[in-house]
Design a protein around this motif. Structure first.
Motif, PDB file in Angstrom:
ATOM      1  N   ASP A 203     -34.405  37.644  -7.213  1.00 13.96           N
ATOM      2  CA  ASP A 203     -34.486  36.955  -6.043  1.00 13.96           C
ATOM      3  C   ASP A 203     -34.490  37.858  -4.784  1.00 13.96           C
ATOM      4  O   ASP A 203     -35.482  37.991  -3.717  1.00 13.96           O
ATOM      5  N   THR A 204     -33.262  38.468  -4.691  1.00 12.40           N
ATOM      6  CA  THR A 204     -33.075  39.496  -3.467  1.00 12.40           C
ATOM      7  C   THR A 204     -34.125  40.484  -3.380  1.00 12.40           C
ATOM      8  O   THR A 204     -34.753  40.829  -2.217  1.00 12.40           O
TER       9      THR A 204
ATOM     10  N   ARG B 183     -42.343  38.215  -0.757  1.00 13.50           N
ATOM     11  CA  ARG B 183     -42.804  36.904  -0.836  1.00 13.50           C
ATOM     12  C   ARG B 183     -43.177  36.304   0.721  1.00 13.50           C
ATOM     13  O   ARG B 183     -43.897  35.629   0.742  1.00 13.50           O
TER      14      ARG B 183
ATOM     15  N   GLU C 169     -38.604  39.879 -16.864  1.00 18.66           N
ATOM     16  CA  GLU C 169     -38.887  39.467 -15.544  1.00 18.66           C
ATOM     17  C   GLU C 169     -39.991  40.500 -14.622  1.00 18.66           C
ATOM     18  O   GLU C 169     -40.512  39.925 -13.751  1.00 18.66           O
TER      19      GLU C 169
ATOM     20  N   PRO D  58     -42.523  37.257 -13.272  1.00 13.53           N
ATOM     21  CA  PRO D  58     -42.322  37.012 -11.902  1.00 13.53           C
ATOM     22  C   PRO D  58     -42.652  38.178 -10.813  1.00 13.53           C
ATOM     23  O   PRO D  58     -43.630  38.049  -9.920  1.00 13.53           O
TER      24      PRO D  58
ATOM     25  N   GLU E 294     -30.004  38.902 -12.790  1.00 14.11           N
ATOM     26  CA  GLU E 294     -30.871  37.755 -12.335  1.00 14.11           C
ATOM     27  C   GLU E 294     -30.704  37.457 -11.015  1.00 14.11           C
ATOM     28  O   GLU E 294     -31.719  37.004 -10.346  1.00 14.11           O
ATOM     29  N   ARG E 295     -29.533  37.380 -10.223  1.00 18.35           N
ATOM     30  CA  ARG E 295     -29.305  37.083  -9.031  1.00 18.35           C
ATOM     31  C   ARG E 295     -30.132  37.894  -7.861  1.00 18.35           C
ATOM     32  O   ARG E 295     -30.521  37.830  -7.039  1.00 18.35           O
TER      33      ARG E 295
ATOM     34  N   LEU F  69     -37.293  40.311  -4.645  1.00 21.44           N
ATOM     35  CA  LEU F  69     -38.555  39.930  -4.431  1.00 21.44           C
ATOM     36  C   LEU F  69     -38.851  38.998  -2.927  1.00 21.44           C
ATOM     37  O   LEU F  69     -39.996  39.109  -2.671  1.00 21.44           O
ATOM     38  N   ASP F  70     -37.726  38.520  -2.443  1.00 22.06           N
ATOM     39  CA  ASP F  70     -38.011  37.751  -1.179  1.00 22.06           C
ATOM     40  C   ASP F  70     -38.559  38.531   0.062  1.00 22.06           C
ATOM     41  O   ASP F  70     -39.622  37.873   0.331  1.00 22.06           O
TER      42      ASP F  70
END
Length: 207
Positions: free
Chosen positions: A72-73, A79, A126, A130, A68-69, A75-76
């Motif tokens: 984000d790493t 983004r 996920e 996302p 889960e953490r 996808l960043d």
């Protein structure tokens, strides 16, 4: 504090939880989920197994927490691709950010790769939510640039997949890269960026 409200972790508890995450990341990235045990993680963290289980109820719980953490790493860098920017500069920046992630987060990359190879049993939602939404959003930007004649026409999804494949190679197959190059020199990432940019932009620039 109201009855039933979750208690805030103390500083020491937060540090222990982070210690377990670091140890688990190292163990999972080397042995995969199936090849890793709670005993290995506890030993790597310098904790007893009962102490570890105070913070995480199972091996699966630790693995899910890390994934889960990690998402984000993962996808960043995508983004940050800006539809209002120059196409070549934006794609070059994306490639650079992905190589920096390969350099700075090799264990996280291998953890993610292992999960995908196993069929993504813990993060399928996920990936289909996302991640897919973000890739579709950025693919629309790439498709618009292509329609404007600012990039050569191609399938934008497969362009993103190709960038993933090449840049992640430097994390997931780092041992092979260093063996072939015969060096641990960090300059390999600079050289990789130059080579990848030449490879992509010869095909990406409109004719």
């Amino acid at each position: 504090m109201a009855d039933g409200a979750p208690r805030k972790e103390t500083r020491i508890q937060a540090e222990k939880r982070e210690l377990i995450r670091e140890a688990a990341l190292d163990v999972f990235s080397r042995h995969g989920f199936r090849g890793s045990t709670l005993d290995q993680i506890a030993e790597a963290a310098g904790l007893s197994k009962p102490n570890l289980l105070y913070y995480f109820e199972s091996k699966d719980a630790i693995h899910r927490d890390l994934l889960e953490r990690l998402l984000d790493t993962w996808l960043d860098p995508l983004r940050e691709l800006d539809g209002g920017g120059d196409p070549v500069r934006e794609i070059r920046g994306y490639i650079q950010r992905k190589l920096e992630a390969a350099r700075d987060y090799p264990r996280e990359s291998r953890l993610f790769a292992n999960e995908i190879i196993q069929g993504a049993p813990r993060i399928a939602d996920e990936l289909q939510g996302p991640l897919r939404e973000l890739v579709d959003e950025k693919s629309a930007i790439l498709r618009r640039w292509m329609a404007q004649g600012r990039l050569a026409r191609m399938d934008p999804h497969h362009l993103i997949f190709a960038i993933w494949a090449i840049t992640q190679h430097y994390a997931d197959f780092d041992v092979q890269v260093r063996a072939v190059l015969g060096s641990d020199d960090e300059a390999r990432f600079h050289d990789a960026a130059a080579a990848i940019e030449m490879l992509f932009f010869r095909g990406l620039l409109p004719r």
